[in-house]
Design an enzyme around this catalytic site. Sequence first.
Site, PDB file in Angstrom:
ATOM      1  N   PHE A   1      75.710 -16.857  50.447  1.00 53.03           N
ATOM      2  CA  PHE A   1      76.534 -15.956  49.627  1.00 53.03           C
ATOM      3  C   PHE A   1      76.330 -16.302  48.154  1.00 53.03           C
ATOM      4  O   PHE A   1      77.264 -16.554  47.421  1.00 53.03           O
ATOM      5  CB  PHE A   1      78.002 -16.105  50.059  1.00 53.03           C
ATOM      6  N   GLY A   2      75.065 -16.348  47.748  1.00 48.88           N
ATOM      7  CA  GLY A   2      74.724 -16.590  46.346  1.00 48.88           C
ATOM      8  C   GLY A   2      74.587 -15.265  45.627  1.00 48.88           C
ATOM      9  O   GLY A   2      75.259 -14.285  45.954  1.00 48.88           O
TER      10      GLY A   2
ATOM     11  N   ALA B   1      78.454 -16.472  56.010  1.00 45.18           N
ATOM     12  CA  ALA B   1      78.552 -17.929  56.055  1.00 45.18           C
ATOM     13  C   ALA B   1      77.919 -18.538  54.803  1.00 45.18           C
ATOM     14  O   ALA B   1      76.803 -18.167  54.419  1.00 45.18           O
ATOM     15  CB  ALA B   1      77.861 -18.467  57.306  1.00 45.18           C
TER      16      ALA B   1
ATOM     17  N   VAL C   1      58.776  -9.568  48.820  1.00 46.72           N
ATOM     18  CA  VAL C   1      57.611  -9.256  47.984  1.00 46.72           C
ATOM     19  C   VAL C   1      57.955  -8.122  47.030  1.00 46.72           C
ATOM     20  O   VAL C   1      58.277  -7.007  47.453  1.00 46.72           O
ATOM     21  CB  VAL C   1      56.399  -8.827  48.849  1.00 46.72           C
TER      22      VAL C   1
ATOM     23  N   GLY D   1      67.741 -17.373  31.349  1.00 48.19           N
ATOM     24  CA  GLY D   1      67.906 -17.205  32.793  1.00 48.19           C
ATOM     25  C   GLY D   1      66.723 -16.509  33.464  1.00 48.19           C
ATOM     26  O   GLY D   1      66.788 -16.156  34.634  1.00 48.19           O
TER      27      GLY D   1
ATOM     28  N   GLU E   1      63.665 -20.800  35.963  1.00 51.52           N
ATOM     29  CA  GLU E   1      64.502 -21.847  36.543  1.00 51.52           C
ATOM     30  C   GLU E   1      64.418 -23.123  35.699  1.00 51.52           C
ATOM     31  O   GLU E   1      63.467 -23.306  34.934  1.00 51.52           O
ATOM     32  CB  GLU E   1      63.990 -22.203  37.948  1.00 51.52           C
TER      33      GLU E   1
ATOM     34  N   LYS F   1      53.864 -14.703  48.193  1.00 48.76           N
ATOM     35  CA  LYS F   1      53.955 -13.248  48.376  1.00 48.76           C
ATOM     36  C   LYS F   1      52.598 -12.667  48.757  1.00 48.76           C
ATOM     37  O   LYS F   1      52.505 -11.742  49.569  1.00 48.76           O
ATOM     38  CB  LYS F   1      54.505 -12.619  47.100  1.00 48.76           C
TER      39      LYS F   1
END
Lengths: 436, 436
Positions: free
Chosen positions: A11-12, A43, A132, A187, A190, A205
């Site tokens: 649940f990000g 979950a 992808v 942002g 990373e 990919k």
Amino acid sequence: MKEIKVGLLGFGTIGTGVVKVIQQNAEVISQRLGTKLTLAAIADRDITTDRGVVLEPGVLTDDADHVLTNPDIDVVIELIGGYEPARTFVLKALENGKHVVTANKALLALYGQELMLAAEKNNVSLLFEAAVGGGIPILSSIRENLCANQFSDVFGILNGTCNYILTRMTENGEDFSDVLADAQELGYAEADPTFDIEGIDTAHKLSILMTMCFGTWVDFDSIYTEGITRITALDIQYARQFGYQIKLLAIGKQEDGVVEARVHPTMIPDTYSLAEVRGVLNAVRLIGDFVGPVTQVGSGAGMDATASAVLGDVMSLSRQMLGESSFLPPALNYLTKNITTLPVRAMEDITSPYYVRVMVEDRPGVLAKIAATLGEYNISISSMIQPERELGGCVPIVLMTHDAVESDVRAALEKIDQLDICREASLFIRIENDLA
Amino acid sequence: MKEIKVGLLGFGTIGTGVVKVIQQNAEVISQRLGTKLTLAAIADRDITTDRGVVLEPGVLTDDADHVLTNPDIDVVIELIGGYEPARTFVLKALENGKHVVTANKALLALYGQELMLAAEKNNVSLLFEAAVGGGIPILSSIRENLCANQFSDVFGILNGTCNYILTRMTENGEDFSDVLADAQELGYAEADPTFDIEGIDTAHKLSILMTMCFGTWVDFDSIYTEGITRITALDIQYARQFGYQIKLLAIGKQEDGVVEARVHPTMIPDTYSLAEVRGVLNAVRLIGDFVGPVTQVGSGAGMDATASAVLGDVMSLSRQMLGESSFLPPALNYLTKNITTLPVRAMEDITSPYYVRVMVEDRPGVLAKIAATLGEYNISISSMIQPERELGGCVPIVLMTHDAVESDVRAALEKIDQLDICREASLFIRIENDLA
């Protein structure tokens, strides 16, 4: 008509996007599906953070089994990312007879064959459009409508971070490290950008695209992967003088049953559609024997675009369940039993035009020496930029070659680097100028 | 596993392409489908001309009923074109329980609702990917993967003839009629090019896209349709000075349950992806609420690309038959019972920036008069090109406006045309510069 019940693992950001689509577009989804999609369980280890969406009581749990073993759930969406526990959870969901949708390209690139066979064995589907090109519907296009074509080429700009960095370097003449630092702050990159800037994410990919286009399993280690960290503002500027842009390209080719699988900075002409793909956008260009070249461009990442792709897969599976179809959609375009393992051409054996930059002392005869060494290795020059002369100083000699064999280029440059006129190690960039 | 038997109506260029794909890619098709596609019968009035493909004896017939009533045939491909007998044949095929694939946009634009309901009534599918954008898999993308989105906009370059003509006018400064004559000679334009250059073909395709994106039936006559015959090399040149290109755009918009449906020459910024679509290529750009903008570019016509799209549909239907699915794919993205008829905004009520060219006498005060008249109708100027002065001569005043209402623009220009300073009728071109 049967309601479709969906369970979510993770649940990000993307998971939150999925919840938003299901809630916000519930009406249009049911107008197209003829039934309701219900989010039965989510979950995540973190069940306290407010994600800005309202859930029915009891939906959010920190126990993955609540999703994986729930007999009501038809489709499990895996958005945890990474290898473990994602792999274990996906296998368990499949074994429990649930269809699975994932956005996890790393998992698929390394364990795709195992997971696909597990899905097949359990008579369920595993779909992964979001893995992808984010929101770009390229995988379903290959499988659903371009499927009568034999493909010779697939090219992709598949990593928004790299494309953002290269675009800024191109448009503002900025240096790699400056733009990277800025991208991290914004942002777009990373904190640890290795997977992106070293081309690993793009290679993940490419591996999926190649299986779908060419019907071959791809050993991930057989993909030649080179990132963008060596690219300088100087080379971008010279590329522009030749009428080219530098992009981090995923390149898959197939000819006579031999494939090429490579990810590296690539010079492409300004006039190609992929050259126009700026910033964080992604793009894929395929060449089929009947359809010819087809290009798709769109958002390659982000909560909303990725969630769109995930829900597209969920709706495909829902239609299949509603029709009680006994024929599973061939997620990889080919029936898995017809997927072989085609030999991958060794990088030394590929043929391509090359951009070459050699930093030399500026004195008479230098160019002749370089041209002679290239000639020894059957490399002919197609064009050259004459640098500003600065007698006694260090100047770049910048040239483009006709088609040459990679091993020859490497050997010639190694020899050139040992000449006493050379001031630093030479650099080359592969060129694609025959994208059709 | 059951073999899939296909029957073909119309053995012209596209029909020949379909035969080529089935023959040439038989192996890869069966690797992806798990079974064989067989061409059981082809009906055409002309059964003598050599099309360069070899058929099994008995396959070619001049009796359409041989296809339409053949109990072995699962899918009928209609490639006759035009309204009749295509409509009668398609209805008959559907009534006989056969799935139908067609490339006939004219038929769908005018009789789509009737045909779709007939398909539904007979529990078979009617698919038509080849009708819009040739080989570009845009319809299956909308239906199969972008289907969780609400769409606000669809833009298309959907006619290769028009785009070829406009590209040559743009790149070489040639006149419309010269390029048209040349295009006819090269086979890029028909002997009677009316359907293409007047925008009718584009409007047919827009009608299909709008139903799939917005869930509305579109009365074909409600689509505002304006072709490219008025466009001059001069306007293209001024557009370029503003940083714009002129394209024949299909424009569909939806906001708060009201749609816009229009086809007209449109100025779009050079930097937009659609501006890069050159020559006979086609392109579609959609904006979905989650996926954002997605662009697809490829061959919009021609034997091979169109045949690729036709076979894609045949393979989709084959998978459905193989799985004995009881749920038909919603060809129009929405279940037909959920398709409504949304009101179409009257052309006078649309809001857009405009390009305006007025041919005036070159004397002091002229600009002030024009600006004053525009101001009376709430039209404000965003930029202007100052023409070369030629005292006493006739010069163009060329300007771009901010957002204005079409009825105001028409009224203001009518009034300006009556001013004694005006030498010929003014001209305006609508602008899209907010494609996101």
